[in-house]
Design a protein around this motif. Structure first.
Motif, PDB file in Angstrom:
ATOM      1  N   GLY A  91      39.648 -17.063  46.703  1.00 21.40           N
ATOM      2  CA  GLY A  91      40.656 -16.769  47.713  1.00 21.40           C
ATOM      3  C   GLY A  91      41.318 -15.449  47.362  1.00 21.40           C
ATOM      4  O   GLY A  91      40.654 -14.449  47.156  1.00 21.40           O
ATOM      5  N   GLU A  92      42.628 -15.461  47.248  1.00 19.36           N
ATOM      6  CA  GLU A  92      43.359 -14.246  46.904  1.00 19.36           C
ATOM      7  C   GLU A  92      43.769 -14.208  45.439  1.00 19.36           C
ATOM      8  O   GLU A  92      44.438 -13.276  45.004  1.00 19.36           O
ATOM      9  CB  GLU A  92      44.577 -14.108  47.808  1.00 19.36           C
ATOM     10  N   LYS A  93      43.386 -15.209  44.667  1.00 24.64           N
ATOM     11  CA  LYS A  93      43.722 -15.283  43.243  1.00 24.64           C
ATOM     12  C   LYS A  93      42.611 -14.631  42.432  1.00 24.64           C
ATOM     13  O   LYS A  93      41.438 -14.715  42.764  1.00 24.64           O
ATOM     14  CB  LYS A  93      43.884 -16.745  42.789  1.00 24.64           C
ATOM     15  N   ARG A  94      42.996 -13.982  41.328  1.00 19.51           N
ATOM     16  CA  ARG A  94      42.036 -13.304  40.447  1.00 19.51           C
ATOM     17  C   ARG A  94      42.363 -13.629  38.998  1.00 19.51           C
ATOM     18  O   ARG A  94      43.530 -13.754  38.636  1.00 19.51           O
ATOM     19  CB  ARG A  94      42.112 -11.786  40.610  1.00 19.51           C
ATOM     20  N   ILE A  95      41.318 -13.710  38.196  1.00 22.84           N
ATOM     21  CA  ILE A  95      41.491 -13.851  36.762  1.00 22.84           C
ATOM     22  C   ILE A  95      40.442 -12.967  36.093  1.00 22.84           C
ATOM     23  O   ILE A  95      39.296 -12.900  36.550  1.00 22.84           O
ATOM     24  CB  ILE A  95      41.368 -15.322  36.294  1.00 22.84           C
ATOM     25  N   SER A  96      40.829 -12.271  35.039  1.00 19.66           N
ATOM     26  CA  SER A  96      39.892 -11.430  34.285  1.00 19.66           C
ATOM     27  C   SER A  96      39.724 -12.031  32.905  1.00 19.66           C
ATOM     28  O   SER A  96      40.706 -12.394  32.258  1.00 19.66           O
ATOM     29  CB  SER A  96      40.420 -10.002  34.172  1.00 19.66           C
ATOM     30  N   ILE A  97      38.473 -12.100  32.462  1.00 22.99           N
ATOM     31  CA  ILE A  97      38.139 -12.715  31.185  1.00 22.99           C
ATOM     32  C   ILE A  97      37.314 -11.730  30.363  1.00 22.99           C
ATOM     33  O   ILE A  97      36.328 -11.184  30.860  1.00 22.99           O
ATOM     34  CB  ILE A  97      37.323 -14.006  31.396  1.00 22.99           C
ATOM     35  N   ALA A  98      37.696 -11.526  29.116  1.00 24.95           N
ATOM     36  CA  ALA A  98      36.932 -10.651  28.222  1.00 24.95           C
ATOM     37  C   ALA A  98      35.608 -11.315  27.878  1.00 24.95           C
ATOM     38  O   ALA A  98      35.565 -12.495  27.541  1.00 24.95           O
ATOM     39  CB  ALA A  98      37.732 -10.370  26.955  1.00 24.95           C
ATOM     40  N   THR A  99      34.513 -10.561  27.976  1.00 32.66           N
ATOM     41  CA  THR A  99      33.188 -11.117  27.670  1.00 32.66           C
ATOM     42  C   THR A  99      32.787 -10.913  26.218  1.00 32.66           C
ATOM     43  O   THR A  99      31.767 -11.435  25.798  1.00 32.66           O
ATOM     44  CB  THR A  99      32.098 -10.474  28.550  1.00 32.66           C
ATOM     45  N   LYS A 100      33.541 -10.123  25.479  1.00 33.87           N
ATOM     46  CA  LYS A 100      33.215  -9.764  24.097  1.00 33.87           C
ATOM     47  C   LYS A 100      31.970  -8.880  24.010  1.00 33.87           C
ATOM     48  O   LYS A 100      31.337  -8.779  22.983  1.00 33.87           O
ATOM     49  CB  LYS A 100      33.070 -11.008  23.214  1.00 33.87           C
ATOM     50  N   ILE A 101      31.629  -8.238  25.126  1.00 32.54           N
ATOM     51  CA  ILE A 101      30.496  -7.306  25.176  1.00 32.54           C
ATOM     52  C   ILE A 101      31.049  -5.896  25.300  1.00 32.54           C
ATOM     53  O   ILE A 101      31.958  -5.653  26.085  1.00 32.54           O
ATOM     54  CB  ILE A 101      29.568  -7.626  26.366  1.00 32.54           C
ATOM     55  N   GLN A 102      30.483  -4.975  24.533  1.00 33.14           N
ATOM     56  CA  GLN A 102      30.860  -3.559  24.590  1.00 33.14           C
ATOM     57  C   GLN A 102      29.674  -2.796  25.171  1.00 33.14           C
ATOM     58  O   GLN A 102      28.529  -3.041  24.792  1.00 33.14           O
ATOM     59  CB  GLN A 102      31.143  -3.025  23.181  1.00 33.14           C
ATOM     60  N   VAL A 103      29.960  -1.878  26.096  1.00 36.25           N
ATOM     61  CA  VAL A 103      28.902  -1.061  26.689  1.00 36.25           C
ATOM     62  C   VAL A 103      29.284   0.408  26.628  1.00 36.25           C
ATOM     63  O   VAL A 103      30.457   0.758  26.583  1.00 36.25           O
ATOM     64  CB  VAL A 103      28.625  -1.456  28.166  1.00 36.25           C
ATOM     65  N   LYS A 104      28.274   1.244  26.636  1.00 39.07           N
ATOM     66  CA  LYS A 104      28.490   2.696  26.684  1.00 39.07           C
ATOM     67  C   LYS A 104      28.842   3.049  28.134  1.00 39.07           C
ATOM     68  O   LYS A 104      28.089   2.740  29.050  1.00 39.07           O
ATOM     69  CB  LYS A 104      27.235   3.429  26.225  1.00 39.07           C
ATOM     70  N   LEU A 105      29.997   3.656  28.314  1.00 37.40           N
ATOM     71  CA  LEU A 105      30.470   3.960  29.668  1.00 37.40           C
ATOM     72  C   LEU A 105      29.486   4.807  30.452  1.00 37.40           C
ATOM     73  O   LEU A 105      29.334   4.635  31.668  1.00 37.40           O
ATOM     74  CB  LEU A 105      31.834   4.659  29.614  1.00 37.40           C
ATOM     75  N   SER A 106      28.798   5.718  29.787  1.00 35.85           N
ATOM     76  CA  SER A 106      27.837   6.595  30.478  1.00 35.85           C
ATOM     77  C   SER A 106      26.635   5.811  31.024  1.00 35.85           C
ATOM     78  O   SER A 106      25.926   6.298  31.898  1.00 35.85           O
ATOM     79  CB  SER A 106      27.359   7.698  29.546  1.00 35.85           C
ATOM     80  N   GLU A 107      26.423   4.593  30.527  1.00 34.97           N
ATOM     81  CA  GLU A 107      25.295   3.766  30.979  1.00 34.97           C
ATOM     82  C   GLU A 107      25.724   2.662  31.942  1.00 34.97           C
ATOM     83  O   GLU A 107      24.894   1.889  32.408  1.00 34.97           O
ATOM     84  CB  GLU A 107      24.579   3.153  29.769  1.00 34.97           C
ATOM     85  N   TRP A 108      27.033   2.572  32.235  1.00 35.46           N
ATOM     86  CA  TRP A 108      27.559   1.500  33.072  1.00 35.46           C
ATOM     87  C   TRP A 108      27.576   1.910  34.544  1.00 35.46           C
ATOM     88  O   TRP A 108      28.043   2.986  34.893  1.00 35.46           O
ATOM     89  CB  TRP A 108      28.973   1.136  32.635  1.00 35.46           C
ATOM     90  N   SER A 109      27.088   1.031  35.416  1.00 33.48           N
ATOM     91  CA  SER A 109      27.121   1.255  36.860  1.00 33.48           C
ATOM     92  C   SER A 109      28.319   0.502  37.446  1.00 33.48           C
ATOM     93  O   SER A 109      28.318  -0.730  37.474  1.00 33.48           O
ATOM     94  CB  SER A 109      25.836   0.760  37.521  1.00 33.48           C
TER      95      SER A 109
END
Length: 109
Positions: free
Chosen positions: A53-71
């Motif tokens: 609905g209009e509610k949101r929750i963000s959860i850390a995945t414990k995964i690190q990615v290189k920003l230059s490779e992230w879409s």
């Protein structure tokens, strides 16, 4: 399993509350790399955002990615290396787990 560790008891209770309250609303799952928490080497933590609905929750995945490779548009790594495919599969697994969790709560509720 990583997803079971990812969704802690308080977090799953919150998701449970959101789903039971808004059962008729669809769930949306998106991943994003937090640029503001990037290291000097360009790695950033990936978070899973669940929307009901209009509610949101963000959860850390414990995964690190290189920003230059992230879409940003596709919410996954854009390179085709073995590591990227592995990370993308893990993220896809998180997404399926969130949908499974919603389905379980709806059938129990």
């Amino acid at each position: 399993h990583i997803m079971d560790d990812l969704i802690s008891a308080p977090c799953s209770e919150y998701i449970n509350h959101l789903i039971l309250r808004d059962m008729r609303k669809s769930i949306a799952v998106k991943f994003f790399a937090r640029k503001g928490r990037a290291t000097d080497e360009g790695f950033a933590p990936v978070f899973m955002r669940i929307g009901i609905g209009e509610k949101r929750i963000s959860i850390a995945t414990k995964i690190q990615v290189k920003l230059s490779e992230w879409s940003v548009q596709n919410s996954k790594l854009k390179t085709n290396s073995e590591d990227s495919r592995r990370v993308n599969k893990i993220l896809e697994g998180f997404k399926f787990k969130a949908f499974d969790y919603q389905r379980e709560l709806m059938t129990e509720g």
